[in-house]
Design a protein around this motif. Sequence first.
Motif, mmCIF file in Angstrom:
data_model
loop_
_atom_site.group_PDB
_atom_site.id
_atom_site.type_symbol
_atom_site.label_atom_id
_atom_site.label_comp_id
_atom_site.label_asym_id
_atom_site.label_seq_id
_atom_site.Cartn_x
_atom_site.Cartn_y
_atom_site.Cartn_z
ATOM 1 N N VAL A 45 0.839 -1.198 0.000
ATOM 2 C CA VAL A 45 0.000 0.000 0.000
ATOM 3 C C VAL A 45 0.874 1.248 0.000
ATOM 4 O O VAL A 45 0.586 2.221 -0.694
ATOM 5 C CB VAL A 45 -0.949 -0.010 1.217
ATOM 6 C CG1 VAL A 45 -1.596 1.339 1.400
ATOM 7 C CG2 VAL A 45 -2.010 -1.075 1.045
ATOM 8 N N LYS A 46 1.978 1.199 0.758
ATOM 9 C CA LYS A 46 2.877 2.357 0.794
ATOM 10 C C LYS A 46 3.445 2.664 -0.583
ATOM 11 O O LYS A 46 3.668 3.820 -0.934
ATOM 12 C CB LYS A 46 4.026 2.070 1.779
ATOM 13 C CG LYS A 46 3.718 2.542 3.189
ATOM 14 C CD LYS A 46 4.964 2.431 4.050
ATOM 15 C CE LYS A 46 4.604 2.450 5.525
ATOM 16 N NZ LYS A 46 5.457 1.555 6.311
ATOM 17 N N ASP A 47 3.711 1.594 -1.341
ATOM 18 C CA ASP A 47 4.341 1.775 -2.648
ATOM 19 C C ASP A 47 3.335 1.950 -3.770
ATOM 20 O O ASP A 47 3.696 2.057 -4.935
ATOM 21 C CB ASP A 47 5.232 0.559 -2.964
ATOM 22 C CG ASP A 47 6.374 0.464 -1.972
ATOM 23 O OD1 ASP A 47 6.693 1.493 -1.374
ATOM 24 O OD2 ASP A 47 6.904 -0.643 -1.789
ATOM 25 N N TRP A 48 2.052 1.951 -3.423
ATOM 26 C CA TRP A 48 1.003 1.982 -4.454
ATOM 27 C C TRP A 48 1.005 3.345 -5.139
ATOM 28 O O TRP A 48 0.889 4.381 -4.501
ATOM 29 C CB TRP A 48 -0.335 1.721 -3.791
ATOM 30 C CG TRP A 48 -1.469 1.508 -4.738
ATOM 31 C CD1 TRP A 48 -1.404 1.390 -6.098
ATOM 32 C CD2 TRP A 48 -2.844 1.372 -4.389
ATOM 33 N NE1 TRP A 48 -2.647 1.176 -6.611
ATOM 34 C CE2 TRP A 48 -3.554 1.161 -5.587
ATOM 35 C CE3 TRP A 48 -3.550 1.393 -3.186
ATOM 36 C CZ2 TRP A 48 -4.940 0.980 -5.614
ATOM 37 C CZ3 TRP A 48 -4.922 1.215 -3.213
ATOM 38 C CH2 TRP A 48 -5.604 1.016 -4.422
ATOM 39 N N ARG A 55 0.486 8.938 -4.910
ATOM 40 C CA ARG A 55 0.615 7.906 -3.892
ATOM 41 C C ARG A 55 -0.485 8.077 -2.846
ATOM 42 O O ARG A 55 -0.409 8.992 -2.022
ATOM 43 C CB ARG A 55 1.963 8.011 -3.175
ATOM 44 C CG ARG A 55 3.110 7.479 -3.948
ATOM 45 C CD ARG A 55 4.404 7.827 -3.236
ATOM 46 N NE ARG A 55 5.520 7.428 -4.063
ATOM 47 C CZ ARG A 55 6.008 6.185 -4.092
ATOM 48 N NH1 ARG A 55 5.502 5.262 -3.317
ATOM 49 N NH2 ARG A 55 7.011 5.890 -4.889
ATOM 50 N N PRO A 56 -1.472 7.203 -2.857
ATOM 51 C CA PRO A 56 -2.577 7.367 -1.893
ATOM 52 C C PRO A 56 -2.099 7.369 -0.453
ATOM 53 O O PRO A 56 -2.654 8.081 0.385
ATOM 54 C CB PRO A 56 -3.484 6.166 -2.169
ATOM 55 C CG PRO A 56 -2.909 5.420 -3.301
ATOM 56 C CD PRO A 56 -1.655 6.070 -3.760
ATOM 57 N N ALA A 57 -1.058 6.617 -0.151
ATOM 58 C CA ALA A 57 -0.626 6.519 1.249
ATOM 59 C C ALA A 57 -0.095 7.844 1.787
ATOM 60 O O ALA A 57 -0.022 8.042 2.992
ATOM 61 C CB ALA A 57 0.430 5.431 1.392
ATOM 62 N N ASP A 58 0.252 8.791 0.885
ATOM 63 C CA ASP A 58 0.798 10.077 1.331
ATOM 64 C C ASP A 58 -0.276 11.125 1.618
ATOM 65 O O ASP A 58 0.043 12.271 1.919
ATOM 66 C CB ASP A 58 1.739 10.657 0.254
ATOM 67 C CG ASP A 58 2.960 9.792 0.075
ATOM 68 O OD1 ASP A 58 3.186 8.930 0.956
ATOM 69 O OD2 ASP A 58 3.658 9.946 -0.934
ATOM 70 N N HIS A 59 -1.547 10.765 1.412
ATOM 71 C CA HIS A 59 -2.605 11.777 1.531
ATOM 72 C C HIS A 59 -3.692 11.338 2.502
ATOM 73 O O HIS A 59 -3.786 10.169 2.865
ATOM 74 C CB HIS A 59 -3.239 12.043 0.166
ATOM 75 C CG HIS A 59 -2.264 12.509 -0.859
ATOM 76 N ND1 HIS A 59 -1.968 13.830 -1.063
ATOM 77 C CD2 HIS A 59 -1.496 11.813 -1.735
ATOM 78 C CE1 HIS A 59 -1.058 13.937 -2.020
ATOM 79 N NE2 HIS A 59 -0.757 12.733 -2.444
ATOM 80 N N SER A 158 -12.459 1.517 1.561
ATOM 81 C CA SER A 158 -11.768 2.765 1.866
ATOM 82 C C SER A 158 -10.385 2.706 1.245
ATOM 83 O O SER A 158 -9.652 1.742 1.441
ATOM 84 C CB SER A 158 -11.613 2.945 3.378
ATOM 85 O OG SER A 158 -12.867 3.093 3.975
ATOM 86 N N THR A 159 -10.025 3.761 0.523
ATOM 87 C CA THR A 159 -8.685 3.819 -0.041
ATOM 88 C C THR A 159 -7.718 4.303 1.045
ATOM 89 O O THR A 159 -8.155 4.859 2.052
ATOM 90 C CB THR A 159 -8.641 4.794 -1.224
ATOM 91 O OG1 THR A 159 -9.154 6.040 -0.785
ATOM 92 C CG2 THR A 159 -9.469 4.295 -2.384
ATOM 93 N N PRO A 160 -6.417 4.123 0.846
ATOM 94 C CA PRO A 160 -5.459 4.552 1.876
ATOM 95 C C PRO A 160 -5.531 6.050 2.160
ATOM 96 O O PRO A 160 -5.148 6.485 3.242
ATOM 97 C CB PRO A 160 -4.099 4.188 1.271
ATOM 98 C CG PRO A 160 -4.387 3.133 0.269
ATOM 99 C CD PRO A 160 -5.754 3.404 -0.252
ATOM 100 N N GLY A 225 -9.340 19.666 1.140
ATOM 101 C CA GLY A 225 -7.894 19.568 1.311
ATOM 102 C C GLY A 225 -7.467 18.420 2.193
ATOM 103 O O GLY A 225 -8.272 17.571 2.591
ATOM 104 N N GLU A 226 -6.187 18.453 2.495
ATOM 105 C CA GLU A 226 -5.598 17.427 3.341
ATOM 106 C C GLU A 226 -6.026 17.652 4.786
ATOM 107 O O GLU A 226 -6.049 18.788 5.262
ATOM 108 C CB GLU A 226 -4.071 17.531 3.271
ATOM 109 C CG GLU A 226 -3.511 17.385 1.884
ATOM 110 C CD GLU A 226 -3.221 15.936 1.548
ATOM 111 O OE1 GLU A 226 -3.429 15.077 2.419
ATOM 112 O OE2 GLU A 226 -2.798 15.671 0.409
ATOM 113 N N VAL A 227 -6.333 16.580 5.471
ATOM 114 C CA VAL A 227 -6.738 16.700 6.868
ATOM 115 C C VAL A 227 -5.524 16.920 7.758
ATOM 116 O O VAL A 227 -5.590 17.602 8.767
ATOM 117 C CB VAL A 227 -7.492 15.433 7.312
ATOM 118 C CG1 VAL A 227 -7.937 15.550 8.754
ATOM 119 C CG2 VAL A 227 -8.700 15.188 6.434
#
Lengths: 266, 268, 401
Positions: A45-48, A55-59, A158-160, A225-227
């Motif tokens: 998931v981190k590398d997705w 990268r979904p994991a960054d948001h 739920s997406t990352p 925006g970003e939480v």
Amino acid sequence: MMNKTAPSVTGTSPQRRSFLKTLALSFAALIIPGIVVARDKLDKVKDWVIGDGYRPADHRWGMGLDISKCIGCGRCVDACKKENNVPLEPFFFRTWVERYRILSNGETLIDSPGGAINSFRADAPEETVLRSFFVPKLCNQCEHAPCVQVCPVGATFSTPDGVVLVDAEHCVGCRYCIQACPYGARFLHPETRTAEKCTFCYHRIVKGLAPACVEACPTQARVFGEVEKKASPLVRFLRMNKIAVLKPFLNTKPQVYYTGFDMEVR
Amino acid sequence: MNEFDPNTALSSIGGFFRRLRERWQRFPEQVKRLTVLLAVVVFALVTARTMLVPADFGKYGHYRASAVDEIVAQPIQYAGHEICTECHDDVAETKAAGFHKNVGCEVCHGPAAAHTEDVEAVQLLAPRGREGCPLCHEYLPSRPTGFPQIVSASHNPVKPCIGCHEAHDPKPPETPKECSACHATIARSKAISHHAYVACTRCHEAPDQHKLDPRSFRPSKPDGREFCAGCHDDGASGKEGIPQIDQASHEERYVCWQCHYPHLPEAQ
Amino acid sequence: MEELIQHLAPLVKEVVGYIYPNEIELHWGLLVVVYPYVTGLVAGAFILASLVKIFNVTELQPTYRMSLLTALAFLLVAPLPLLAHLGHPEKSFAIFFTPNTRSAMAMFGFVYAWYLMAVLLLEIWFCYRKDLILWAKQERGLRKLLHRIMSLFSSDVSERALRFDQKAVKAVTLIGIPSAFLLHGYVGFIFGSIKANPWWSSVLMPIVFLFSAIVSGIALVLLIYMIATPLRGKEMDMACLNKLASYLFYAMIIDFSLEILDFIHRVYESEESIEILAALVTGKLFISLIVVQLLLGMLLPLGAIAMAKMLQMPSDLKKMIYFVAALLVQVGIFSTRWNVVVGGQLFSKSFSGLTVYKTTFLGLEGLLVSMGLLLLPFLILYVLFALLPPWEESKVSLEGS
């Protein structure tokens, strides 16, 4: 046969010790693959990466709604339907706007004609209006989403980055998710016969664009925006205002936040 | 004894299978038949599952990973206001200084992605009649106070909005509609109240900048009981027919508007 | 799509108060009413059969095999309304292959498969195996073949094998009772676990479902027994009828108490939703809840059975009372299901308005299909009775062959 293998002295005999060792090892063998797979999935998931380097994991996405800024023009509803090909008939909405009128006799009038896609009409109620305001509604992208919990096949997930999506290809159309949603945010698409709802315009946000409703809001009543990141309009919104969410007692942990809230809002 | 002997190992495995076979033969006939049936059913199900479950299901979680790619592939309709400035920088400049600076281009002009793809083939129009602007500017009592509103039925009913207003740089209202243009609900309440003939400026002083930047430059409000007492104290002269109280003793811990709503005092 | 729009458009005018715009389409209609009704009958009929076996109730022996076949006939039909109501029935296998373990509904496949395969079919198979072998020996042609296949070509009728059969039936019944509880309790849980819906969200839901299931199952077996026996030209066993009626009565008392408890609890707690629920019960659900479910389906049959038990009366009159009471119970339990499923969707989750539900006659979600689905089990039951006669006189003894 029993006598041969039975330990002759009390305490742990070598056989028993080796047996225990084997037992422990076999249990470990049962559990470890599970841990390894889970860890492996976490790494994956981190590398997705989706599309062009998103990268979904960054948001972590969220939306803020300022009730005192909403003018009930319905441009968000219109934009949402156009952006996402939502059937134009007045029964299917990914987002809609409600009008609340609290009368001096204590009664509350709520309406949302056609989801407010053509705004509202100024029909005056017979009683005096004590206070009145508009409330935009959409999928709350809950952190503990009841719809994700109840989907029998894993078609809603739920997406990352915290957005709840529907896999139309996999959805069987059982409509359990529609029953489970406390916010009425889901509907069955009349043509695909699968569940549908707001995606925060996932196809836009992965490309750096704002959701269509936010783009179309003329008064900046919608803040996207970003939480978690510091320099985000949403973080400022959360810092500067008193925040409420819809139906907090259901513990769905919405990621759509309201300010200028009223107790009559449901 | 602890030495590993492959022969013993093999024979013990062989022994295990032999014992298993003996066990199986001792099973009641019924159980044997049911076991075979169960084996067939389980085999069929496992085969079907392998064939029917999408390959990327469960890659990142309990869902089909490629579903996200399919959702992301959805075409974009609203191009976003940034891209408009690339060609229409003149309009953007005009707009940036005016009241509509935060209104995205596509709010009025509609989804523009197709236009950005092919400027010639897809032309965008804004509403030229009276159908567009009233969506935001029609008078609705529920709209927040301070938002400019009109009653389109009586507001120059036959003229198109753009005949008088430049949509990219709308001007603040001129007299006589000064306050009521934006504070329509208050104006309407006041109009039916005993304060109908009290001008807004009698109680509020609005700095000129209020019209341009309403949230940063607020109009003033009366600062004490003495202000209302100017008319409503029983000592006030020349105010016959107005409800009057003794300012000194009447609920002295409060200022007047904590109980009375000056735009619609209870004695209507 | 056009059809749906035409169906929905006039409904807008009948909405009272405010509903969320998406709520105009009521998603779980008549088909989803039929589903818990049918599974309830399965669980009820099976629990009755299990009682006979475990507690050795001799009076009810004539209904044992009948109850088992009834449960099977209805269980085979149970998934059909669900399938028919899916947006994509052709993808339904996903519920078995990619089940979401957090979803109450995903467990449907497994609970159903477990109940059908591991409980009902096994019990019926062990129960009938000897008869199947013996019948096949005396028969020829298709019937022989069918009976051979059904016995899985088994042939062992030794003393030891028969003893094993009996032990197996006992064991399966022991697993079967909790399984039947699970099957219908779980259906209740599907509704009871929806926290968004105060009409459904109740910890009592599974157990209310269960006891209403037992009520409807006993009443159904009573009806089938009272219809099938005269049709075969036999005399009804009055002791058996009396016992069935007693069991029905006890089950109804428990069911009634639970429902009343649920009602009192709701009124006493008077949560946020109480106003809209009160409007629902006294308005749109008045006929189906107060009149049909409570008065006609519960109090009237309860009183009638109590009268038949207490007063001296000719057995023909008693039979009549039992029959009518059992029929009323069926109607009552069906409207119980209706009130739960449809009633739970007639109010908006905004708690500010009521919507409407209109059944169509034709179409998958229509009246016709649902009626067909309710008749289908009886057709299946007829075939089962023909293939696996549950009657005492159909049993063949070993010596006879």
